[in-house]
Design an enzyme around this catalytic site. Sequence first.
Site, mmCIF file in Angstrom:
data_model
loop_
_atom_site.group_PDB
_atom_site.id
_atom_site.type_symbol
_atom_site.label_atom_id
_atom_site.label_comp_id
_atom_site.label_asym_id
_atom_site.label_seq_id
_atom_site.Cartn_x
_atom_site.Cartn_y
_atom_site.Cartn_z
ATOM 1 N N ASP A 67 1.009 -1.410 0.069
ATOM 2 C CA ASP A 67 -0.065 -0.062 -0.029
ATOM 3 C C ASP A 67 0.783 1.320 0.146
ATOM 4 O O ASP A 67 2.174 1.230 0.304
ATOM 5 C CB ASP A 67 -0.859 0.142 1.287
ATOM 6 C CG ASP A 67 -0.408 -0.667 2.340
ATOM 7 O OD1 ASP A 67 0.796 -0.432 2.597
ATOM 8 O OD2 ASP A 67 -0.941 -1.332 3.457
ATOM 9 N N ASP A 136 -7.443 -3.406 14.439
ATOM 10 C CA ASP A 136 -8.904 -3.607 14.004
ATOM 11 C C ASP A 136 -8.935 -4.971 13.256
ATOM 12 O O ASP A 136 -10.066 -5.096 12.366
ATOM 13 C CB ASP A 136 -9.499 -2.545 13.343
ATOM 14 C CG ASP A 136 -8.870 -1.982 12.163
ATOM 15 O OD1 ASP A 136 -7.925 -2.617 11.792
ATOM 16 O OD2 ASP A 136 -9.468 -0.951 11.605
ATOM 17 N N HIS A 138 -7.289 -5.400 10.184
ATOM 18 C CA HIS A 138 -6.986 -4.898 8.933
ATOM 19 C C HIS A 138 -5.481 -5.539 8.277
ATOM 20 O O HIS A 138 -4.472 -5.891 9.082
ATOM 21 C CB HIS A 138 -6.998 -3.420 8.329
ATOM 22 C CG HIS A 138 -5.890 -2.550 9.084
ATOM 23 N ND1 HIS A 138 -6.060 -1.407 9.793
ATOM 24 C CD2 HIS A 138 -4.497 -2.804 9.113
ATOM 25 C CE1 HIS A 138 -4.948 -0.902 10.025
ATOM 26 N NE2 HIS A 138 -3.941 -1.842 9.525
ATOM 27 N N GLU A 143 -9.594 -2.135 5.709
ATOM 28 C CA GLU A 143 -10.268 -2.096 6.941
ATOM 29 C C GLU A 143 -11.603 -2.981 7.058
ATOM 30 O O GLU A 143 -12.078 -3.565 6.118
ATOM 31 C CB GLU A 143 -10.703 -0.311 7.031
ATOM 32 C CG GLU A 143 -9.419 0.227 6.916
ATOM 33 C CD GLU A 143 -8.753 0.447 8.276
ATOM 34 O OE1 GLU A 143 -8.841 -0.424 8.913
ATOM 35 O OE2 GLU A 143 -8.078 1.608 8.443
HETATM 36 C C1 F6R Z 1 1.476 -1.557 6.225
HETATM 37 C C2 F6R Z 1 0.257 -2.486 6.059
HETATM 38 C C3 F6R Z 1 -0.819 -2.092 7.570
HETATM 39 C C4 F6R Z 1 0.119 -2.621 8.588
HETATM 40 C C5 F6R Z 1 -0.754 -2.658 10.041
HETATM 41 C C6 F6R Z 1 0.150 -2.649 11.295
HETATM 42 O O1 F6R Z 1 1.883 -1.820 4.718
HETATM 43 O O2 F6R Z 1 -0.411 -2.626 5.174
HETATM 44 O O3 F6R Z 1 -1.694 -3.427 7.361
HETATM 45 O O4 F6R Z 1 0.738 -3.909 8.580
HETATM 46 O O5 F6R Z 1 -1.380 -1.287 10.264
HETATM 47 O O6 F6R Z 1 0.906 -1.780 11.440
HETATM 48 P P1 F6R Z 1 1.941 -1.699 12.430
HETATM 49 O O7 F6R Z 1 3.047 -2.729 12.138
HETATM 50 O O8 F6R Z 1 2.847 -0.297 12.644
HETATM 51 O O9 F6R Z 1 1.441 -2.171 13.887
#
Ligand code: F6R
Length: 263
Positions: A67, A136, A138, A143
């Site tokens: 992303d 959450d 995702h 989401e």
């Molecule tokens: C990042 C992504 C997100 C993160 C998730 C966890 O490229 O796609 O899904 O993996 O938000 O983020 P952290 O690792 O910062 O807790």
Amino acid sequence: MEIIIQPTPEAGSIVAAQIIAKLVRRKPDCVLGLATGSTPLGTYRELIRMHREDGLDFANVTTFNLDEYVGLPLEHPQSYRAFMAENFFRQVNANARRTHIPDGLARDVPAECARYEAAIVAAGGIDLQLLGIGTDGHIGFNEPSSSLASRTRIKTLTERTRADNARFFHGDLAQVPFHCITMGVGTIMASREVLMLAFGANKADAVAAAVEGPITAMNPASVLQMHPVAKCVVDGAAAAKLARRDYYHWVFAHKPDWQKISA
Ligand code: F6R
């Protein structure tokens, strides 16, 4: 899903790096799906160490990131292009022409999303997709309530995700973009292997729901239960709410030799 519980995030990151390194050694021109955020940083550090000390070679590896924020200039330190350059690509021998990240500045976002999907197909599909998980549930920025068949597209971040990510923007929520381009859940499911990482107590509810709860778009990571080759590496804190923890430890301890994880 195979659940690998390690005592600390550092130990989990080493296991994850070993899984990736094994693939890179077996298939030097493999296609890796990569993630940003805090969770994979230890894995990138270990891969960088393996590159420097053991000659792990990324020259022919192709990468696709999950992303990118919409609207952040490329050079913004929190653009995922900048994040990946600093934390991984520049520290190994990645070939810039083979590293792909959605263009969050594209004028025609749907066309950019279609181009990204086509580029993944043209590269032969993703061999292994690395994932973190949001508090959450995702994956990527899919989401809760995201279509489980979705493909790369624009998504609007929830207030919870924006708040979770504000720490990367000096805690200033106003600076966190509202939109991103993300691979869809269907794009992630199409990869040949999935490796999800989760560290810390704040991920325990999301992990328990993803691994042991019902498959539901309300926890997009739960769809990984339908993936034929999905591994989830967690530390003790993120594993704390898993009902079958003892069984996952047992399985890991009794792997046949040929299945053991080592670089
Ligand atoms: C990042 C992504 C997100 C993160 C998730 C966890 O490229 O796609 O899904 O993996 O938000 O983020 P952290 O690792 O910062 O807790």
